[in-house]
Design a protein around this motif. Structure first.
Motif, PDB file in Angstrom:
ATOM      1  N   ALA A 159      -4.662  59.871  25.065  1.00 28.23           N
ATOM      2  CA  ALA A 159      -4.317  61.009  26.193  1.00 28.23           C
ATOM      3  C   ALA A 159      -3.541  60.234  27.341  1.00 28.23           C
ATOM      4  O   ALA A 159      -2.307  60.950  27.609  1.00 28.23           O
ATOM      5  CB  ALA A 159      -5.531  61.791  26.913  1.00 28.23           C
ATOM      6  N   LEU A 160      -3.904  59.033  27.817  1.00 28.86           N
ATOM      7  CA  LEU A 160      -3.063  58.210  28.804  1.00 28.86           C
ATOM      8  C   LEU A 160      -1.737  58.020  28.019  1.00 28.86           C
ATOM      9  O   LEU A 160      -0.566  57.875  28.488  1.00 28.86           O
ATOM     10  CB  LEU A 160      -3.748  57.113  29.118  1.00 28.86           C
ATOM     11  N   HIS A 161      -1.812  57.732  26.688  1.00 25.34           N
ATOM     12  CA  HIS A 161      -0.616  57.178  25.923  1.00 25.34           C
ATOM     13  C   HIS A 161       0.398  58.420  25.812  1.00 25.34           C
ATOM     14  O   HIS A 161       1.867  58.286  26.243  1.00 25.34           O
ATOM     15  CB  HIS A 161      -0.960  56.866  24.454  1.00 25.34           C
ATOM     16  N   ARG A 162       0.021  59.845  25.869  1.00 24.89           N
ATOM     17  CA  ARG A 162       0.803  60.763  26.131  1.00 24.89           C
ATOM     18  C   ARG A 162       1.452  60.885  27.144  1.00 24.89           C
ATOM     19  O   ARG A 162       2.796  61.257  27.561  1.00 24.89           O
ATOM     20  CB  ARG A 162       0.108  62.025  25.578  1.00 24.89           C
ATOM     21  N   LEU A 163       0.369  60.753  28.340  1.00 26.48           N
ATOM     22  CA  LEU A 163       1.054  60.944  29.563  1.00 26.48           C
ATOM     23  C   LEU A 163       2.188  60.062  30.013  1.00 26.48           C
ATOM     24  O   LEU A 163       3.028  60.144  30.446  1.00 26.48           O
ATOM     25  CB  LEU A 163      -0.072  60.779  30.688  1.00 26.48           C
TER      26      LEU A 163
ATOM     27  N   HIS B 153       3.625  52.116  28.178  1.00 20.58           N
ATOM     28  CA  HIS B 153       3.372  53.113  26.848  1.00 20.58           C
ATOM     29  C   HIS B 153       3.119  52.157  25.626  1.00 20.58           C
ATOM     30  O   HIS B 153       2.339  52.474  24.838  1.00 20.58           O
ATOM     31  CB  HIS B 153       4.447  53.790  26.781  1.00 20.58           C
ATOM     32  N   THR B 154       3.856  51.320  25.784  1.00 22.00           N
ATOM     33  CA  THR B 154       3.654  50.113  24.331  1.00 22.00           C
ATOM     34  C   THR B 154       2.424  49.445  24.436  1.00 22.00           C
ATOM     35  O   THR B 154       1.669  49.425  23.606  1.00 22.00           O
ATOM     36  CB  THR B 154       4.765  49.229  24.265  1.00 22.00           C
ATOM     37  N   ARG B 155       2.122  48.776  25.665  1.00 19.80           N
ATOM     38  CA  ARG B 155       0.574  48.165  25.764  1.00 19.80           C
ATOM     39  C   ARG B 155      -0.362  49.149  25.685  1.00 19.80           C
ATOM     40  O   ARG B 155      -1.489  48.650  25.071  1.00 19.80           O
ATOM     41  CB  ARG B 155       0.916  47.543  27.214  1.00 19.80           C
ATOM     42  N   LEU B 156      -0.398  50.453  26.160  1.00 26.20           N
ATOM     43  CA  LEU B 156      -1.647  51.345  25.805  1.00 26.20           C
ATOM     44  C   LEU B 156      -1.588  51.593  24.462  1.00 26.20           C
ATOM     45  O   LEU B 156      -2.816  51.939  23.808  1.00 26.20           O
ATOM     46  CB  LEU B 156      -1.239  52.713  26.684  1.00 26.20           C
TER      47      LEU B 156
END
Length: 149
Positions: free
Chosen positions: A51-55, A78-81
């Protein structure tokens, strides 16, 4: 006279999710004997990470045109997540499944199917997004960003 709005009041759901993660982390720090990690725990954590990735994906896309430098940093986050969610997904599959006679293992009762399929479907969807916007070299590059100030 009213006080000025707090910066986090603009995002109440994100604030609630952060509070939930903090509460869970504090519960793990209690002096009680630690409960071993299980697949359910990692599935919920993976759901939070994706969900954090999408955000972050959305934030990077909106920040990039007016503020390219900030957009690049958000894209790196985004990549690290994605890397963190991939590691949690891998750990999920290394843990033993619940015992077949266990009351908690009733995939036929779950409308979305067995949990192992749910985490894999979520992971594949997140993987599709990251591969559309990131090169394999970027996915394997170590984190080296420094403070921009």
């Amino acid at each position: 006279m009213t006080s000025p709005p707090r910066p986090d009041d603009a995002h109440p759901y994100l604030r609630a999710a952060t509070a939930g993660v903090r509460h869970h982390a504090r519960a793990l720090d209690r002096p009680a004997p630690p409960k071993p990690v299980d697949r359910v725990h990692l599935d919920v954590l993976h759901a939070h990470l994706t969900a954090l990735h999408r955000l972050l994906d959305q934030l990077a896309d909106t920040a990039r045109p007016p503020h390219p430098g900030a957009g690049r940093h958000l894209a790196t986050a985004h990549t690290r997540l994605w890397q963190a969610s991939a590691a949690v997904h891998d750990a999920f599959h290394l843990l033993p499944a619940a015992a077949p006679d266990s009351a908690e293992c009733r995939p036929e009762r779950l409308p979305e199917g067995p949990p192992v399929l749910t985490i894999c479907q979520r992971h594949l969807a997140a993987g599709h997004v990251i591969r559309r916007k990131t090169t394999p070299a970027d996915l394997n590059r170590p984190h080296t960003t420094t403070c921009a100030r």
